[in-house]
Design a protein around this motif. Sequence first.
Motif, short mmCIF file in Angstrom:
data_model
loop_
_atom_site.label_atom_id
_atom_site.label_comp_id
_atom_site.label_asym_id
_atom_site.label_seq_id
_atom_site.Cartn_x
_atom_site.Cartn_y
_atom_site.Cartn_z
N ILE A 98 0.82 -1.16 -0.20
CA ILE A 98 0.01 -0.01 -0.01
C ILE A 98 0.88 1.21 0.11
CG2 ILE A 98 -0.26 0.62 2.66
CD1 ILE A 98 -3.34 0.56 1.35
N PHE A 99 2.28 0.94 0.41
CA PHE A 99 2.97 2.15 0.41
C PHE A 99 4.01 2.22 -0.81
CE2 PHE A 99 2.75 1.37 5.13
CZ PHE A 99 1.92 2.42 5.33
N THR A 100 4.20 1.23 -1.21
CA THR A 100 5.15 0.98 -2.53
C THR A 100 4.32 1.46 -3.66
OG1 THR A 100 4.84 -1.35 -2.70
CG2 THR A 100 6.89 -0.50 -1.53
N GLY A 101 3.07 0.97 -3.50
CA GLY A 101 2.32 1.14 -4.83
C GLY A 101 1.61 2.71 -4.64
N HIS A 102 1.63 3.30 -3.75
CA HIS A 102 0.93 4.39 -3.40
C HIS A 102 -0.32 4.80 -4.14
CE1 HIS A 102 3.32 6.26 -6.69
NE2 HIS A 102 4.27 5.63 -6.34
N ILE A 103 -0.29 5.70 -4.96
CA ILE A 103 -1.85 6.31 -5.20
C ILE A 103 -2.76 5.13 -5.79
CG2 ILE A 103 -3.27 7.93 -6.74
CD1 ILE A 103 -0.64 9.67 -6.44
N PRO A 104 -2.21 4.25 -6.95
CA PRO A 104 -3.00 3.04 -7.28
C PRO A 104 -3.33 2.04 -6.26
CG PRO A 104 -0.74 3.17 -8.60
CD PRO A 104 -0.77 4.43 -7.79
N ALA A 105 -2.30 1.92 -5.64
CA ALA A 105 -2.51 0.77 -4.49
C ALA A 105 -3.69 1.41 -3.42
CB ALA A 105 -1.33 0.62 -3.68
N ILE A 106 -3.78 2.58 -3.07
CA ILE A 106 -4.59 3.00 -2.28
C ILE A 106 -6.19 2.90 -2.93
CG2 ILE A 106 -5.47 5.04 -0.95
CD1 ILE A 106 -2.50 5.84 -0.69
#
Lengths: 350, 163, 372
Positions: free
Chosen positions: A202-210
């Motif tokens: 959720i941190f490494t993927g930031h925007i799309p992951a969120i």
Amino acid sequence: MILNIFTDIHNLLLGLMSAKAVHITELVLIGVAYLGIFAVLGLFLVWLERRVAGFFQLRLGPNRVGPSGLFQTIADALKLVSKELTGTVKADKQLYKIAPYFVITTALMAMALIPFSQEIQAFDINIGVFFLISVSSIGVLGIFLAGWSSNNKYSLIGGMRTGIQMISYELSVGMAVVTMVVLAGTLQISEIVELQKSGWFIFTGHIPAIIAFMIFMIAGTAESNRVPFDLVEAESELGAGFHTEYSGMRFAYYFLAEFVNMFIIASIAVVLFFGGWLSPFGITDAIPFAGLFWFTVKVIAVIFIFMWFRWTFPRFRIDQLLTLEWKYLLPINMVNIVLMALMVWLGLTF
Amino acid sequence: MSYFSDIINGTKSLLIGMRITGKYFFVNFLTRKDVITEQYPDNLETLNMFDRYRGEVTMYHNENNEHRCDACTLCEKACPNGSIEIISDKELNPETGKNVRYIVKHIYHLEMCTMCGLCIEACPQDAIQWGQNFHHVQYDRGKLTKVLNKPGSKIMIKTKEKK
Amino acid sequence: MEEFLTDRLKTQEYFLNMGPQHPATHGVLMLLLKLDGEIIQNVELDLGYIHRSIEKMCERDTYKQIIHLTDRLDYLSSHMNNEAVCLLVEDALNIEVADRIKVIRTMMSELSRISSHVLWWGVMGMDIGALTTFMYGFREREMINDIFEETCGARLTMNYNVIGGVRYDLHENFAKRVKDFITHFRKKLPEYDKLLSNNIIFQKRLEGIGYISKEDAVAYGLNGPTARGSGVSCDVRKIHPYSAYDRVEFEEILFPEGDSYARYRVRIREMWESLSILEQLVDKIPEGEHRVKTKAVIKLPEGDFLQRVESARGDFGVYVKSDGQKFPYRLKFRSPGFANLTALNKMAKGLKIADLVAILSTIDIVVPDIDR
């Protein structure tokens, strides 16, 4: 350490019987152990839900049987076991009886893939996430069958609503998962978790992951038939929906399976977004059993969010449910996958 | 553009709702301060009903086991449900030489009573009054039929004793 | 191809018995639905499951005894129902009641209205699926119930009004408790809006659902908040002020939209208005007697008598035909819920089952009021 125990048992059994028999015995033992986990987990989650609901609703919740009412659900289960199994006369008897086992079995199958910690995972295949998603959607068939076979109009409406909901929200869950698989590059659950040692997705993927996480939470709520997507049960509209005609232990199967499904959805979320059994920043890597602790804490945190939804929101109407999926979640999801692919391609992930 | 503003406003409204319930959850989880329910059988000792609470009709008896009821049957007539039955008899008063009506049984059917209070208003002697007891649960319907005058009780000699 | 499909895939309308045992029908109302899938083709009402023949029972009761039966009609606005009978008898016998009695009755009515609306709000949320609102509503209702219990002696069926006044004088804590409640409720009412009224799901569930036009509302005889949601001015407190309503300032809430959300907002705004009425009166309760002496046996003169009051659900009317005896010759209650419920078919046709539940909620029915 925990591995040692398993090897000890394995060696002990080898001393007693042939290798083939040991294999089968071990399978049975693991199956029984998972059944136990299933029951305890289901009962615990029911208790948790009722207790949390109590606090949300300015009440205390169950607090009489055992410490903080922990044994309340066990008492309830005992009551349900002792009740008569009723059914309608014109029900489709075979399907009516089989239906609960669909739900239970698929939930158990999905449980096998859940990595409680690095060591405790019954079944680690290379298509793990795919298997998990596909198996957990078979369970909905049980609900569909129950609605059809009960020969009750309320059940039938509930069952039909399940069908609609299943077709729609499977897509969103699947695509949210695919977004994360694009980032991970693997379907195997243990590998997905290992990859997150450098940072949770959720941190490494930031925007799309969120975005994927938010969509997964919404669709996951719908998958586990909880408010605001509990149209299948919709007690103020359909009485009890698909399980109107079920009583006793058959009803309890549905009830437990619903909560275990919620646990499975939460586990997938934890594995895909929050690093599974990994501790934050690796602070407890040296301590044994810490993986189990962190996994449980994370899953319960996600489950709490599900419960928060349930005790705050009103229910959707069936057409609004479809509008949300096809007009909002699906387009966003598609754009999100492309965005994630671009991020991975351009190396914009951390 | 309303597509995106719908999403944002909708999500915002949902989050505001979650903040309200979440606030109550954490207050109750940590301190139990906002819990509004009564822990019923546990707080029986401390549970005091209000003075005017209409729990059941009782008959006032003083320490000599005397009541004020002179069997005038006004309460029986005032009752809309027939919850009160009065069985009375006549007895020769040796002092005045007159036949005086006295009460044998003041039967009160709690199971039929709607707690309207007309009998108590009708009573000229203030013989019956409200009791604050609300524990009327019985396994047997018959146990709800009560005789209000205690066994062996007599009518009070009229000395204007106030309750 | 089309013929083939219509031959093979026959669809069929079916009937669904909703109730008498159903969570959304608020008691024992039975709705016979004609459905096409989930879409409602027709709603047929089947009433009478808790008919207790209260009107007939009233004919064998004296006027004093009738009052306690009215508690059992619309039990959420029992105070207003009592008041209607008392006002009718007082008018017929020309009993002049003191100002104090009028103010007490008005305050109690408004407290009843708030407690009824608060319960409605909680149940409304539950019908839509938000289970938590029920307990939040009950938190406020509990405070009002305590006020009632302390002064009237009961929480639900208060039976506080008697002919010529009220049964007991106000308890000494009454004013303090009411003030506490007002400050508490002023803080909590905005929370209601944040939790439910502004919720996007809730709004989408109600907006444009169960539309009834102003003309239809008048034609069906709708009243109370249900009619005011269609813009029909029908507040008895304004049209025929009784008790102390002529000396307080309040607004008649009207929303012209005519859908479920308008009816919802009417009730929420009415709670604010009731609060302001209470606030105006709580410091100005006149001194005096709480009860005027009346005859032991009350006989109405020969003739017809009618009294209307605004109960929490609308225009509650009592009609008495007297032949000069101590019992009424004929007594008729005009209950607001019954008139409101008749429009259900009009409102719900062509919508879904879930909408029917929402509409039933916004009509705010109390089944004992309808069946009597």
